[in-house]
Design an enzyme around this catalytic site. Structure first.
Site, PDB file in Angstrom:
ATOM      1  CG  HIS A 187      17.606   5.908   5.271  1.00  0.00           C
ATOM      2  ND1 HIS A 187      18.595   4.942   5.337  1.00  0.00           N
ATOM      3  CD2 HIS A 187      18.253   7.088   5.150  1.00  0.00           C
ATOM      4  CE1 HIS A 187      19.788   5.523   5.282  1.00  0.00           C
ATOM      5  NE2 HIS A 187      19.611   6.829   5.162  1.00  0.00           N
ATOM      6  CB  SER A 201     -11.081  -7.971  -3.689  1.00  0.00           C
ATOM      7  OG  SER A 201     -11.497  -9.024  -2.834  1.00  0.00           O
ATOM      8  CE  LYS A 222      -7.739  -4.614  -1.427  1.00  0.00           C
ATOM      9  NZ  LYS A 222      -6.966  -5.660  -0.834  1.00  0.00           N
ATOM     10  CD  GLU A 244      -0.258  -5.795  -6.309  1.00  0.00           C
ATOM     11  OE1 GLU A 244      -0.112  -6.588  -5.378  1.00  0.00           O
ATOM     12  OE2 GLU A 244      -1.374  -5.431  -6.726  1.00  0.00           O
TER      13      GLU A 244
END
Ligand code: ARG
Length: 463
Positions: A158, A279, A285, A292
């Site tokens: 979980h 970024s 960043k 992704e």
């Protein structure tokens, strides 16, 4: 008659340009050029052997095809962008070279059995390349796992801390997913590797073709048994897409963990600058875009599978032009899965695991509570009651802001007089890990056994 068409004889009018553009497939099937030529070479040899082509015609066609193969390989040929498909384009280029004899190559053959043959040849090589990419990633997982048998991190259910596990055990979980993938691909390959050629348009041919000879020459394990099935079957495409969708699903799970683990909240992994991006507005960043995109492209491959199934659904026998669409699904999935496995490997091979952060995350997280209950059970208390007692110990720690593995024996004895000095030892994460020696468990010696088996499987040629 339309001269520029393979089938122009019975037509009085030119094809509308919009129809030509709508039906053309060269944009999608040009990559089949090499297997198309290979298939034609095998077909021509067979036609020569059975006497349908004279030795001179056979020689002219074979040397024409071989020269054409080199010419295209060297980047010297340009395909006509308006060509109907790769099969007609190869025939046109061959005719340019050897003249009218090229027209005899298509005897006892149709583009229907030809395209099915090309697709199977192409996919067979794609499967082999994919199996190899997966094997490389598995090799990295095993090698890396071996060095982390004692690296402890929270094992989750979980997404909540459950019980400590080793990084080796966690990595090896992905090894087994990929092992099943490789087994599935090997099995799928058996059904890909059958020869449709010789089925002609749908009903077979009146020429005495030797399909076994062609199959052998092209490395097929056998021939398709029914000519109608052979030209309309794309089950092998669906099977492969389903294997590919599952590979991607596994990669997407690993990608998701890397994304989570590289956040400051987890901080379990540092991805290398060379495999991340920045970024344009936020200078600080470093984004896990590769992970992704692997996660995102899983959706594409699942869509390819769904697309192929829907394309096939309710198609009457035998060949229908709908089948031409199979290649956009197949090639998209093949490209996506191959590059995703390769990039996952690249990203992982340059990743730094922050093992001290993993160990800190286990400190005081109560993931040793089961072991305290097991301790009481070994002293004779029924598990249900032990669960209850330890639950109260946990509640006490939460209220006091105390760490379970740092309680004193005196503090523990307030909950049960079965606790002795050794209770504190079973609570150390290292001891908790060590204790899970059941087959397939996370104890270093159990994981070592797992790794030994994995190495043996990687060594075998079959899967
Ligand atoms: N380009 C077609 C395909 O990929 C093969 C041609 C078959 N065309 C035909 N009219 N029977 O399926």
């Amino acid at each position: 008659t339309i001269r520029s068409k393979l089938w122009g004889g019975r037509f009085e009018k030119q094809t509308d340009e919009a129809v030509e553009a709508f039906t053309a497939s060269l944009g999608g099937d040009a990559r089949l050029w090499e297997v198309d030529i290979r298939g034609s070479i095998a077909h021509a040899r067979m036609l020569g052997k059975i006497g349908v082509l004279t030795p001179e015609e056979t020689d002219a066609i074979l040397s024409g095809l071989q020269a054409l193969r080199e010419h295209i390989s060297a980047g010297k040929a340009t395909f006509d962008p308006k060509a109907e498909d790769i099969h007609s384009e190869i025939e046109r280029l061959l005719t340019e070279r050897i003249g009218a004899a090229a027209g005899k190559l298509h005897t006892a053959r149709s583009r229907n059995d030809q395209v099915a043959t090309d697709t199977r040849l192409y996919l067979r090589e794609g499967i082999d390349a994919l199996r190899e990419e997966i094997r490389r990633l598995q090799q990295w997982l095993v090698d890396t796992a071996e060095g982390h048998l004692h690296t402890i991190l929270p094992g989750c259910t979980h997404l909540q801390h459950a019980q400590p596990v080793s990084l080796a055990h966690h990595l090896m979980a992905y090894f087994w997913m990929l092992q099943r993938d490789r087994e599935r691909l090997t099995d799928c390959r058996k059904r890909v590797n059958r020869l449709p050629l010789g089925s002609a348009a749908l009903a077979g041919t009146s020429f005495p073709v030797d399909r076994q000879m062609v199959a052998q020459e092209l490395g097929f394990d056998g021939v398709c048994e029914n000519s109608m099935d052979a030209v309309s079957d794309r089950d092998f495409v669906v099977e492969f897409l389903s294997c590919a969708a599952l590979v991607m699903t596994h990669l997407s799970r690993l990608a998701e963990e890397l994304i989570l683990w590289s956040t400051p909240e987890f901080g379990f992994v540092e991805l290398d600058d060379s495999v991340t991006t920045g970024s344009s507005i936020m200078p600080q960043k470093k984004n896990p875009d590769v992970a992704e995109l692997i996660r995102g492209r899983t959706g594409r491959v699942v869509a390819d599978l769904t697309g192929a199934l829907v394309m096939l659904k309710a198609l009457p026998l035998s060949y229908n032009r709908d089948l031409q669409e199979d290649k956009s699904f197949l090639f998209d999935a093949l490209d996506t899965v191959l590059s995703s496995v390769a990039l996952m490997h690249l990203m992982l091979s340059r990743a730094q695991f922050r093992t001290e952060r993993m160990r800190e995350a286990v400190h005081g997280d109560f993931s040793n509570a089961t072991d305290l209950a097991d301790y009481l059970v070994r002293k004779g208390m029924p598990f249900r009651q032990a669960h209850e007692v330890v639950g109260r110990v946990v509640q006490y720690c939460l209220k006091q802001g105390a760490v379970l593995e740092e309680l004193s024996v005196e503090q523990l004895r307030a909950f049960s007089n079965l606790f002795d000095a050794d209770a504190v030892q079973v609570l150390q994460p290292e001891a908790v890990l060590e204790a899970r020696r059941s087959y397939g468990g996370t104890a270093p010696e159990a994981v070592q056994q797992q790794i030994a088996l994995a190495r043996k499987l990687l060594g075998g040629d079959d899967i």
